[in-house]
Design an enzyme around this catalytic site. Structure first.
Site, PDB file in Angstrom:
ATOM      1  N   HIS A  37       1.001  -1.394   0.124  1.00 20.91           N
ATOM      2  CA  HIS A  37       0.035   0.138  -0.326  1.00 20.91           C
ATOM      3  C   HIS A  37       0.778   1.091   0.065  1.00 20.91           C
ATOM      4  O   HIS A  37       0.129   2.342  -0.352  1.00 20.91           O
ATOM      5  CB  HIS A  37      -1.160  -0.249   1.330  1.00 20.91           C
ATOM      6  N   ASP A  85      -0.626  -7.683   1.729  1.00 22.72           N
ATOM      7  CA  ASP A  85      -0.216  -6.146   1.520  1.00 22.72           C
ATOM      8  C   ASP A  85       1.304  -6.425   1.886  1.00 22.72           C
ATOM      9  O   ASP A  85       1.916  -6.529   2.859  1.00 22.72           O
ATOM     10  CB  ASP A  85      -1.102  -5.387   2.853  1.00 22.72           C
ATOM     11  N   SER A 179       4.267   2.369   8.030  1.00 24.65           N
ATOM     12  CA  SER A 179       3.633   1.620   7.257  1.00 24.65           C
ATOM     13  C   SER A 179       5.039   0.324   6.066  1.00 24.65           C
ATOM     14  O   SER A 179       6.161   1.333   5.866  1.00 24.65           O
ATOM     15  CB  SER A 179       3.314   1.697   6.478  1.00 24.65           C
ATOM     16  N   GLY A 180       4.911  -0.816   6.592  1.00 24.20           N
ATOM     17  CA  GLY A 180       6.168  -1.503   5.660  1.00 24.20           C
ATOM     18  C   GLY A 180       7.932  -2.370   7.070  1.00 24.20           C
ATOM     19  O   GLY A 180       8.269  -2.624   6.295  1.00 24.20           O
TER      20      GLY A 180
END
Length: 216
Positions: A37, A85, A179-180
């Protein structure tokens, strides 16, 4: 402690009108894992990866900077709530392994992590809902939760490909910009920071790395 997480990667993602940051983690000298994402739907982007960083605003001698040659989003990714994701990035050059830059181990295929296990998440994400960002890497400890905790909170939660984790007191959490990044349990990257409710710090959903090990 500064530089105690040598696998951490800082991703700067830009297009003509937009710039954002994400986390990631080094799994081979030329390969980084992150969340799909972070780039999905953002058009023609360029991605720069910084390894060996503590303070992202300083030119630390430990830092190594790379352009990303290509990246692959999981072919079944639609949006973060539907799972898958995960994204693999190939650096244009191999990173030089130093005490500040080292890959992290991944779990084997379908290796599970027991609820109650204490894990850690690091990143350069926002430290509050008011939008304050940190320039130095911060870390929080989060516990793996029973799947029911996330099944009750999120409609699309699927425990085979996702991990439910968080701090039940709500004092510690991942947030925008994290994120990630990896959910590290027993020195392995078991999860990838994926999603949660913006106004609720608990629980959070992580992509289950062991499920995707054959794809990686």
């Amino acid at each position: 402690r500064p530089h105690s997480r040598p696998y951490m990667a800082y991703l700067q993602i830009k297009n003509e009108t937009y710039s954002t940051r994400c986390g990631g983690f080094l799994i081979r000298p030329n390969a980084v894992l992150s969340a799909a994402h972070c780039v999905h739907g953002k058009g023609n982007v360029t991605i720069t990866v910084t390894l060996g960083a503590h303070n992202i605003k300083k030119k630390e001698l430990s830092q190594q900077h790379f352009r990303v040659g290509r990246w692959v989003i999981h072919p079944r990714y639609l949006n973060y709530r539907s799972g898958n994701d995960i994204m693999l990035l190939k650096l244009k050059k191999k990173a030089k392994m130093t005490k500040y830059v080292k890959p992290i181990s991944l779990p084997s295929h379908n290796e599970t992590i027991t609820p109650g296990t204490e894990c850690s998440v690091s990143g350069w994400g926002q430290t509050s809902v008011t939008g304050h960002r940190t320039d130095v890497m911060l870390e929080v400890d989060l516990k793996v939760q029973h799947k029911k905790m996330c099944e009750d909170s999120f409609k699309g939660y699927w425990c085979q490909s996702m991990i439910c984790a968080g701090d039940i007191s709500g004092r510690k959490s991942t947030y925008k910009g994290d994120s990630g990044g990896p959910l590290v349990c027993n020195r392995k990257a078991h999860g990838i920071v994926s999603y949660g409710y913006e106004k609720s710090p608990f629980p959070k959903v992580f992509t289950r790395v062991s499920y995707y090990e054959p794809w990686i």
